[in-house]
Write an enzyme that holds these catalytic residues in place. Structure first.
Site, PDB file in Angstrom:
ATOM      1  N   ASP A 104     139.016   1.194 -42.932  1.00  0.00           N
ATOM      2  CA  ASP A 104     139.493   2.522 -43.181  1.00  0.00           C
ATOM      3  C   ASP A 104     138.145   3.433 -42.985  1.00  0.00           C
ATOM      4  O   ASP A 104     137.148   3.187 -42.827  1.00  0.00           O
ATOM      5  CB  ASP A 104     139.745   2.680 -44.744  1.00  0.00           C
ATOM      6  CG  ASP A 104     140.073   4.265 -44.942  1.00  0.00           C
ATOM      7  OD1 ASP A 104     140.917   4.728 -44.442  1.00  0.00           O
ATOM      8  OD2 ASP A 104     139.330   4.602 -45.871  1.00  0.00           O
ATOM      9  N   THR A 120     137.629   7.132 -43.997  1.00  0.00           N
ATOM     10  CA  THR A 120     137.378   8.212 -44.747  1.00  0.00           C
ATOM     11  C   THR A 120     136.867   7.044 -45.886  1.00  0.00           C
ATOM     12  O   THR A 120     137.353   6.505 -46.568  1.00  0.00           O
ATOM     13  CB  THR A 120     138.188   9.131 -45.383  1.00  0.00           C
ATOM     14  OG1 THR A 120     138.808   9.771 -44.059  1.00  0.00           O
ATOM     15  CG2 THR A 120     137.646  10.095 -46.201  1.00  0.00           C
ATOM     16  N   ASP A 128     138.380   1.977 -49.622  1.00  0.00           N
ATOM     17  CA  ASP A 128     137.925   2.428 -50.980  1.00  0.00           C
ATOM     18  C   ASP A 128     138.976   3.370 -51.674  1.00  0.00           C
ATOM     19  O   ASP A 128     138.547   3.602 -52.708  1.00  0.00           O
ATOM     20  CB  ASP A 128     136.421   3.422 -50.510  1.00  0.00           C
ATOM     21  CG  ASP A 128     136.880   4.600 -50.131  1.00  0.00           C
ATOM     22  OD1 ASP A 128     137.781   4.851 -49.137  1.00  0.00           O
ATOM     23  OD2 ASP A 128     136.291   5.591 -50.322  1.00  0.00           O
TER      24      ASP A 128
END
Length: 738
Positions: free
Chosen positions: A427, A429, A626
């Site tokens: 991912d 961000t 996250d």
């Protein structure tokens, strides 16, 4: 795709032998609670009190490691039994093997019958007291049909001892095939006593080694402070035990003290050493509003913090729990040992019976004595303790080693599979980037001033909870821009926000929002695209129906990300970035980092689809993320890797957690995975090779050619050595350079 109204993240989210079945009292490890005991070889066995595993007979150990667990009662008991048994076994060996001494001095002092009675006297407490735990476990294994190493030990020791007792008390019962050249019936008290003593030695060494595997957890527990200084509502201060703290308590952390629990700085300024958590030696500056983690060390400043996570909810407690659970989990490779052990013990018993029959029919005189001693040697040397320890010992040591390197393995399967990964889906961000967008620039049209456009946009965004909105508001406030009240605030899903500020109709969002309101932003289109190519998210601002400017926000790439990508490429791993951000922005970040493939403008379900597509192509995929929206993809991948700085949902869905959120730790974890599997293979080789060679020798296959037989005493010594070699080899992982 809307760069503004579609958030990429949700804001503010913080053996020794194996049997077939467990008894009815066993519970799943997931139901285990502190104060319970479990088997290190069979983690599904959970009991409310200490004892032995109903499957393999091993001593149960605590589910929750404590700093007070220095010497377990079992270790103390086995140590006492070993030393007393060793002292009593020495005279038994001397009496039995005195004829090997020059001149045979014992024969002149004691006749054969007297020597045998003395052997019975010394050997009885060794077998019936020193070996009592093994005999109990052997009976239990036969009663429950969970045949294991103690089945073989119990049979071997019992046959040798009780045969010898009958030989001393009722020698007239034995035919000539049991008697030697002088008409005496041979006894094997020395074999029974020595076997028990050597097994006790092996148990002591194993229990010591098992306690060492929890050293990483104890080291983590030792970091936690014992007390905290609490500020009371009446202004007084008092030192209280950590266990007494409640959510919302205000705590003073003086210079040089450890932060007692996880919380938020309410007052003060200091630099906090977080190396115990992140491994980074440089202290981190903390001011009001910053988060602090329990057990980190305060620098020279004084802080007042508000407790936000206490007890078992603190970061340190969760790390300890994850390490403990991972140490008790089972790797897929363990299935091989389980399959072998399922037939191994019954097969050994059959081999021992066949050995007895063959020697009784075809062996030299006294045939039955040879038959008995060789059958006992087969039972003892074939004990599969080393086979059962091979995998769990390596896993226990590896998880502890990983914790000290900033990598938390949730289960053993993650350790085994990680080395095979050839594709990493990341991912953007919060994984590649810091996850904290910052205002970058304001570009205006006509006579608009930058501060004026920013004032209108930030005043409007103050009503939004979007991370990009927070970046604009924070940037305006840091630049000294005075924010105003906003009326008629409205959020347009997938487009942006609108409202009235200082009497002006203000719109902030993407091209779709501008088109819907008939705002011509063509004059700003090239600038917006240029900003996106530089990795920034661009949002148009319209005032009273006319374009006024474009505001850009960027999420800075982590300082460690470029090095991590380089290291991962060196490992031969293909990196695929998936992002909900605009394609131009996502490709700019990928181009800067050297990412192999970009999948942009995706929703959470599309991240899962990306992982599935790669798996269908035959790739072994790890997913690193996250956020809450990463959780489905983390669960779908062969290995899910969560950032320790991310959400709890992501960490629950992942098999590995990187404490600091540093992708370089994946490389360390991958090296540890390779070392651990190599270590397990070495251990399994030791166990298989030992049993494959030992059983035929003990059965006497070398006797016709070389006249070589294996004493049960030597068999017991060899069996103990094999277990110790497996344990010692596993502990080498502690010295691995990651």
């Amino acid at each position: 795709m809307n760069e503004h109204a579609q958030p990429e993240k949700a804001a503010g989210q913080g053996q020794c032998g194996h049997g077939r079945h467990a008894s009815a009292g066993d519970r799943s490890q997931s139901d285990a609670r502190p104060g319970q005991w479990t088997c290190p070889m069979h983690p599904e066995v959970v009991r409310d009190e200490p004892g032995d595993c109903p499957k393999c007979g091993m001593t149960l150990e605590r589910v929750t490691v404590s700093l007070d667990d220095d010497d377990t009662p079992e270790l103390q008991d086995m140590t006492r039994r070993f030393w007393i048994s060793a002292a009593l076994t020495l005279p038994v060996l001397a009496l039995a093997m005195g004829h090997m001494l020059p001149g045979n001095p014992l024969a002149a002092l004691l006749d054969t019958q007297t020597r045998q009675w003395l052997e019975l006297l010394f050997a009885t407490p060794v077998v019936l007291w020193g070996g009592w735990p093994f005999l109990v476990r052997a009976v239990q294994s036969l009663r429950t049909l969970n045949l294991n190493m103690f089945t073989l030990i119990g049979l071997g020791v019992s046959v040798a001892y009780f045969y010898s007792v009958v030989a001393v008390l009722l020698p007239e019962l034995f035919p000539s095939s049991f008697r030697g050249d002088h008409g005496q019936v041979g006894v094997y008290f020395e074999a029974a006593a020595a076997i028990v003593t050597l097994i006790l030695l092996g148990q002591v060494m194993e229990l010591h080694a098992r306690s060492r595997t929890s050293s990483a957890i104890k080291a983590l527990l030792g970091m936690a402070p014992k007390t905290a200084r609490r500020l009371n509502t009446d202004g007084s201060e008092e030192d209280v035990a950590i266990d007494e703290l409640q959510l919302g308590d205000r705590l003073r952390v003086r210079p040089g003290e450890k932060v007692p629990v996880d919380g938020q700085v309410a007052e003060g300024h200091s630099a906090v050493d977080e190396s115990m958590l992140t491994g980074e030696p440089v202290p981190v500056e903390k001011t009001a509003g910053d988060r602090v983690i329990g057990a980190t060390i305060n620098g020279t400043g004084s802080l007042v913090i508000t407790a936000q996570q206490v007890g078992d909810d603190t970061t340190l407690s969760q790390i300890v729990q994850m390490v403990a659970e991972a140490q008790r989990s089972r790797a897929p490779v363990q299935k091989l040992a389980d399959q072998v052990a399922a037939w191994f013990v019954p097969a050994v018993i059959v081999i021992a019976v066949v050995t007895f029959i063959v020697w009784a029919l075809f062996g030299p005189e006294p045939r039955l004595s040879y038959a008995l001693i060789n059958a006992i040697a087969v039972l003892i040397i074939a004990c599969p303790c080393a086979l059962g320890l091979a995998t769990p010992m390596s896993i226990m040591v590896a998880t502890g080693k990983g914790a000290t390197a900033g990598v938390l393995f949730k289960n053993a399967e993650a350790i085994e599979v990680l080395r095979q990964v050839d594709t990493l889906v990341v991912d953007k961000t919060g994984t590649l980037t810091e996850g904290r967008p910052r205002l970058q620039a304001v570009h205006t049209l006509n006579d608009w001033r930058g501060d004026d456009v920013l004032q209108l946009a930030a005043s409007l965004e103050r009503g939004s909870e979007h991370p990009l909105a927070a970046a604009i508001v924070s940037g305006a406030e840091n630049g000294g821009v005075q924010l105003q009240a906003a009326d008629n605030f409205e959020s347009h899903t997938g487009q942006g926000v609108t409202g009235r500020v200082l009497g002006h109709d203000v719109a902030l969002g993407n091209r779709a929002l501008m088109d819907a309101r008939d705002v011509d932003v063509q004059a700003l289109a090239d600038k917006a695209e240029s900003l996106r190519r530089n990795g920034q998210t661009a949002m148009f601002v319209a005032v009273d129906g006319a374009a006024a400017g474009v505001i850009s926000v960027a999420d800075p790439i982590k300082t460690t990300t470029q090095e991590a990508v380089t290291m991962l490429h060196a490992e031969g791993i293909r990196i695929v970035m998936v992002s909900g951000d605009n394609r131009t922005t996502a490709e700019a970040v990928a181009r800067q980092l050297g990412i192999d493939e970009v999948v942009a403008e995706v929703l959470p379900q599309q991240k899962v689809d990306t992982v599935k597509r790669l798996q269908q192509e035959g790739r072994i995929v790890a997913m690193a993320g996250d956020g809450i929206n990463d959780a489905p993809a983390l669960a779908q991948a062969e290995v899910g890797i969560a950032m320790g700085t991310g959400t709890d949902v992501a960490m629950e869905s992942a098999g590995i957690t990187l404490i600091k959120g540093d992708l370089r730790a994946i490389v360390r974890a991958r090296r540890l995975s390779r070392l651990t599997l190599r270590n397990i293979r070495q251990n399994l080789f030791f166990a298989f090779a030992y049993n494959s060679l030992g059983v035929p020798v003990a059965a006497g296959v070398l006797y016709p050619l070389f006249g070589l037989l294996l004493s049960p005493i030597i068999a017991a010594l060899a069996m103990t050595f094999s277990s110790v070699s497996v344990i010692t080899n596993a502990l080498r992982l502690n010295r691995a350079d990651l």
